[in-house]
Design an enzyme around this catalytic site. Sequence first.
Site, PDB file in Angstrom:
ATOM      1  N   GLU A   1       0.807  -1.219   0.000  1.00 33.97           N
ATOM      2  CA  GLU A   1       0.000   0.000   0.000  1.00 33.97           C
ATOM      3  C   GLU A   1       0.840   1.270   0.000  1.00 33.97           C
ATOM      4  O   GLU A   1       0.417   2.305  -0.530  1.00 33.97           O
ATOM      5  CB  GLU A   1      -0.922   0.018   1.227  1.00 33.97           C
ATOM      6  CG  GLU A   1      -1.995  -1.043   1.234  1.00 33.97           C
ATOM      7  CD  GLU A   1      -3.060  -0.807   0.182  1.00 33.97           C
ATOM      8  OE1 GLU A   1      -3.481   0.356   0.008  1.00 33.97           O
ATOM      9  OE2 GLU A   1      -3.455  -1.778  -0.476  1.00 33.97           O
TER      10      GLU A   1
ATOM     11  N   GLU B   1      -1.630   9.679   0.359  1.00 31.09           N
ATOM     12  CA  GLU B   1      -1.970   9.376  -1.031  1.00 31.09           C
ATOM     13  C   GLU B   1      -1.283  10.379  -1.952  1.00 31.09           C
ATOM     14  O   GLU B   1      -1.281  11.593  -1.703  1.00 31.09           O
ATOM     15  CB  GLU B   1      -3.492   9.464  -1.176  1.00 31.09           C
ATOM     16  CG  GLU B   1      -4.006   9.188  -2.555  1.00 31.09           C
ATOM     17  CD  GLU B   1      -5.528   9.195  -2.600  1.00 31.09           C
ATOM     18  OE1 GLU B   1      -6.082   9.208  -3.711  1.00 31.09           O
ATOM     19  OE2 GLU B   1      -6.151   9.187  -1.513  1.00 31.09           O
TER      20      GLU B   1
ATOM     21  N   ASN C   1     -14.861   6.701   7.474  1.00 36.26           N
ATOM     22  CA  ASN C   1     -13.817   5.846   8.051  1.00 36.26           C
ATOM     23  C   ASN C   1     -13.002   6.581   9.113  1.00 36.26           C
ATOM     24  O   ASN C   1     -12.620   5.990  10.127  1.00 36.26           O
ATOM     25  CB  ASN C   1     -12.900   5.307   6.963  1.00 36.26           C
ATOM     26  CG  ASN C   1     -13.464   4.082   6.285  1.00 36.26           C
ATOM     27  OD1 ASN C   1     -14.163   3.285   6.902  1.00 36.26           O
ATOM     28  ND2 ASN C   1     -13.175   3.923   4.998  1.00 36.26           N
TER      29      ASN C   1
END
Length: 373
Positions: free
Chosen positions: A226, A235, A273
């Site tokens: 990831e 990100e 989340n």
Amino acid sequence: MSPRRTALGRCAVGAVVAAVLAALFSAAPAHAADGQITGLAGKCVDVAGAGSANGTAVQLHDCKGTGAQRWSHAGDGTLRALGKCLDIVDRGTADGAAVQLWDCSGGANQQWVVSAAQDIVNPAANKCLDVRDNNSANGTRLRIWTCTGAANQKWNAPSGGGGGGTPSGFAVSEAQFNQMFANRNSFYTYSGLVQALSAYPAFAHTGSDTVQKQEAAAFLANVSHETGGLVHVVEQNTANYPHYCDWSQPYGCPAGQAAYYGRGPIRLSWNFNYKAAGDALGIDLLNNPWLVQNDASVAWKTGLWYWNTQSGPGTMTPHNAMVNQAGFGQTIRSINGSLECDGKNPAQVQSRVGKYQEFTSLLGVGPGSNLYC
């Protein structure tokens, strides 16, 4: 794009230090016994003259069963004989740096990982313990050298143990973590991971020693994929940042439309989340999502939150997949199955599986079955 979390298709990076090549060489190492470390021509790692003074050379010699050849893997990443540590001269990291005996200091030049592939690796240098010039004569000095898989770098050594045997109580020692992530971003600290473990005490502490190591390897393998080997904290595609606000949630997006982008080791994303993870951890991540990129312990906790409590597009949590031996493939399905499993992106699945196989090998356990999804 998964509505639960973000997987950006990053391939894990970082060198695979050891390949299992010992079968290619006729001079296979002998079996280790009584704390001896045996290698080329069946000879032992030996402290020259049985001296215990700082700077005493470490060499290859016929095995004699003396204290000068009795090594212990203390569980803190060191290899010890005569009360002192195997040490790289002048903290060297270059090919050819000699090894010696020295007072144990906790330095990176005294950290060694004994791998399942029979390498003894110093993670700081990312190099292997090596017999100079492939010379099996008594008295040949030992050194570090780029890992090649050759017979003069293959050893049988006392096991380093695992699980609760490490000082941290985690199945992965700091030295092993450093080897797994030799090029990691300094943000992702081992200490931050260890601090985060208290939030989910069943993680890597459920089942047999083998199962605990497999779960730790599975988590870290997915994390490596990831984050590009724990290189990226956030990100990288900033164009995606405004997409992760679900205004249908009653609490909205108080930190801003573009504040809930992927962060941390399993790329926590979306306002719902952040809210759920923050509520579970007792941290206000809805209003302060930046904590995930500024506090290493918080970042690791969010990764462990997802691993231990969320099924994502799968049918079970990654934690349950490993402790119930459903297989590593089910952890992939729970993390990013909607984009990768069932033939959707086999290259990404293979990246994760390859890293898991590398990490289980480093920890000295098999990977189990059902590796793919």
